[in-house]
Design a protein around this motif. Structure first.
Motif, PDB file in Angstrom:
ATOM      1  N   PRO A 144     -10.103  55.385  65.992  1.00  0.00           N
ATOM      2  CA  PRO A 144     -10.567  54.282  65.145  1.00  0.00           C
ATOM      3  C   PRO A 144     -10.993  53.079  65.969  1.00  0.00           C
ATOM      4  N   SER A 193     -10.946  50.276  56.041  1.00  0.00           N
ATOM      5  CA  SER A 193      -9.509  50.382  55.784  1.00  0.00           C
ATOM      6  C   SER A 193      -8.745  49.618  56.852  1.00  0.00           C
ATOM      7  N   TRP A 194      -7.717  48.892  56.395  1.00  0.00           N
ATOM      8  CA  TRP A 194      -6.799  48.229  57.315  1.00  0.00           C
ATOM      9  C   TRP A 194      -5.619  49.131  57.658  1.00  0.00           C
ATOM     10  N   GLY A 195      -5.531  50.283  57.009  1.00  0.00           N
ATOM     11  CA  GLY A 195      -4.380  51.163  57.165  1.00  0.00           C
ATOM     12  C   GLY A 195      -3.294  50.825  56.174  1.00  0.00           C
ATOM     13  N   ASP A 196      -2.346  51.750  55.994  1.00  0.00           N
ATOM     14  CA  ASP A 196      -1.209  51.548  55.098  1.00  0.00           C
ATOM     15  C   ASP A 196      -1.633  51.227  53.672  1.00  0.00           C
ATOM     16  N   TYR A 253      -7.302  47.931  51.927  1.00  0.00           N
ATOM     17  CA  TYR A 253      -8.736  48.091  52.144  1.00  0.00           C
ATOM     18  C   TYR A 253      -9.421  46.748  51.939  1.00  0.00           C
ATOM     19  N   ARG A 274      -5.036  46.735  47.669  1.00  0.00           N
ATOM     20  CA  ARG A 274      -4.135  47.780  48.139  1.00  0.00           C
ATOM     21  C   ARG A 274      -3.821  48.766  47.027  1.00  0.00           C
ATOM     22  N   ASP A 296      -9.225  58.043  52.902  1.00  0.00           N
ATOM     23  CA  ASP A 296      -8.101  58.979  53.015  1.00  0.00           C
ATOM     24  C   ASP A 296      -8.413  60.114  53.981  1.00  0.00           C
ATOM     25  N   ASP A 347     -15.496  54.159  60.550  1.00  0.00           N
ATOM     26  CA  ASP A 347     -14.868  52.850  60.749  1.00  0.00           C
ATOM     27  C   ASP A 347     -15.357  51.856  59.705  1.00  0.00           C
TER      28      ASP A 347
END
Length: 511
Positions: free
Chosen positions: A22, A50-53, A56, A68, A127, A133
């Protein structure tokens, strides 16, 4: 399926064939600084990442929203913050429903447009382990002049490009005519399975991974259908199709609407609103980020290799990218009712007993098609000068002949599910634009071929036991030829190393 456009990376870099990681925050920020500039606003509608976890963000030149996943919130998402104008503030599926309303606002701006289910749309995409990215969503007016300059376009999250027609008719279907109903393409498979009699088996969903749900309003008699016949008209604009049916230009489509239900607000394609990602969404009930066919082209992050699924060279083998845990309507239909299934001219054929693509994989060839001058149900005005119209007409004629063959060799036991993919509408709506005479001719030609299929079902003596559905893989919107340009050029001039797949899937590299 689109015949002529084979996606390819427009700006590769040296590490293209090594595993991708990433992007760093610095790399992303450098790309966003370019993409969200005012001079690119005519072509860049918004950019998501996406910021992860489960967090977004989607940004435009006017503002951004961070959200989120939140199972406790309505719709499964909650907004964390908004800066400036929220680009996803309007998520109204009813906007621009009806041809008059659509044509009254050609090339809608971001402030005029609507982006239904937008939180879910971006989240499902990221997902996937090979998600980009950055996902760039082009504007409603953008004309890809350097890629052929289509007068009709799709791929965006905007409601016109995402909205596909959805018509159901026959055994067990509610007879509502043109009804104020809207759904998603991932809802198609669960709904038509309910017509066969169930949406669960042994307490589990019939589809192994299911994002969609049954549209209850469309089902009047669960279990009444013993056979399903589905047809996909690639790239058909729902407002145009419904208008032509209402005006007597598509009498077989009108027959289905009159004997069943058409969803006025359509069935919304998943992001990206492109061909093979949404073929597979229809036939699995899953979003692209979950079923594995992420786009027409993307990067496999494990190897750095380009993946192309939507080209003549790859259609027959594209389902090797389908997630092994995801099953199709072919699997599910046979769990509800014993019998065989058939997949005609369709790359997403996993689980089918008869498949055009399986013939190709085995080195066989479908029946030959006649020359352009002898093609039935083909408008000569467009068949002769347009290679894509001619190819689509030949391919769709072949589909009808394969249907005839499959349904003639069944000894009174037609397939429990038959899927037929028509391609002509996509070719004509791209080339001429959705409001063109070429597009109208494609609908008329396709309607005539639909009539031949309906006749064969009647001749088989199973009409009263059969449910029919007609759907597209995405919508189609008129572009503005003067709105051209390519964000890759601006990124390259700014020294941002990137691979742009699909187009709009940006994989960042370099320092």
């Amino acid at each position: 399926m689109q015949r002529s456009t084979v996606p390819r990376p427009r700006q590769a870099y040296a590490s293209a064939m090594t595993a991708l990681v990433p992007a760093t925050t610095r790399q992303r920020d450098r790309a966003l600084e370019v993409l969200l500039r005012g001079d690119l606003e005519p072509i860049v509608d918004m950019v998501g990442w996406s910021w992860g976890d489960g967090v977004y963000e989607v940004a435009s030149a006017e503002g951004a929203v961070r959200f989120r996943r939140d199972l406790g919130a309505e719709g499964g998402f909650s907004v964390e913050s908004v800066t400036g104008r929220n680009p996803l503030a309007v998520q109204d599926q009813t906007r621009f429903a009806g041809l008059e309303a659509e044509r009254a606002t050609p090339h809608p701006s971001r402030r005029q447009n609507s982006y239904p289910n937008a939180f879910e749309q971006f989240a499902q995409l990221f997902d996937h382990p090979s998600a980009p990215d950055l996902c760039v969503v082009h504007s409603a007016s953008h004309n890809w002049a350097d890629q052929g300059g289509h007068l009709g376009e799709h791929g965006s999250l905007g409601v016109v490009q995402a909205r596909a027609p959805f018509i159901v008719a026959g055994a067990g279907v509610s007879k509502l005519g043109m009804a104020d109903i809207g759904c998603r393409l991932v809802d198609v498979a669960p709904t038509v399975l309910r017509l066969l009699g169930a949406d669960r088996h042994a307490g589990q969903p019939l589809l192994s991974h299911q994002d969609g749900s049954v549209v209850d309003a469309l089902v009047e008699g669960p279990g009444r259908a013993r056979h399903l016949v589905g047809r996909r008209w690639d790239g058909a604009n729902s407002n145009v199709l419904y208008d032509l049916a209402r005006g007597g230009k598509a009498p077989n489509v009108a027959r289905l609407i009159e004997s069943g239900t058409a969803c006025r607000y359509g069935a919304l394609a998943s992001l990206p609103t492109v061909t093979l990602a949404n073929h597979t969404a229809i036939l699995t009930g899953s979003h692209p980020g979950h079923h594995g066919i992420l786009h027409n082209a993307w990067v496999d992050r494990r190897t750095g290799a380009q993946v192309i699924t939507n080209s003549p060279a790859t259609w027959a083998t594209s389902m090797r990218w389908l997630d092994p845990g995801v099953q199709t309507l072919h699997h599910a239909a046979k769990r509800v009712r014993p019998g065989t299934t058939a997949s005609i001219n369709e790359p997403c054929d996993t689980g089918a007993d008869y498949s055009t693509m399986d013939l190709l994989r085995n080195g066989e060839r479908p029946p030959p098609v006649p020359g352009a001058g002898d093609l039935p149900d083909a408008t000569a005005r467009f068949v002769r000068p347009s290679k894509d119209y001619r190819w689509g007409s030949s391919t769709d004629h072949l589909a009808v002949e394969q249907f005839r063959q499959v349904w003639a060799d069944v000894d009174g036991h037609p397939p429990v599910f038959t899927w037929v993919n028509f391609t002509l509408t996509d070719a004509a709506f791209h080339e001429g634009g959705p409001y063109s005479e070429m597009a109208a001719s494609a609908v008329r030609d396709s309607d005539a071929r639909l009539g031949r299929i309906l006749e064969m079902v009647e001749q088989a003596g199973v009409w009263d036991d059969c449910a029919f559905f007609l759907v597209a893989d995405h919508g189609m919107e008129e572009t503005e030829p003067a709105v051209r340009g390519d964000w890759d050029v601006a990124l390259a001039e700014a020294g941002v190393a990137v691979r742009d797949e699909g187009y709009g899937f940006l994989y960042l590299g370099g320092s």
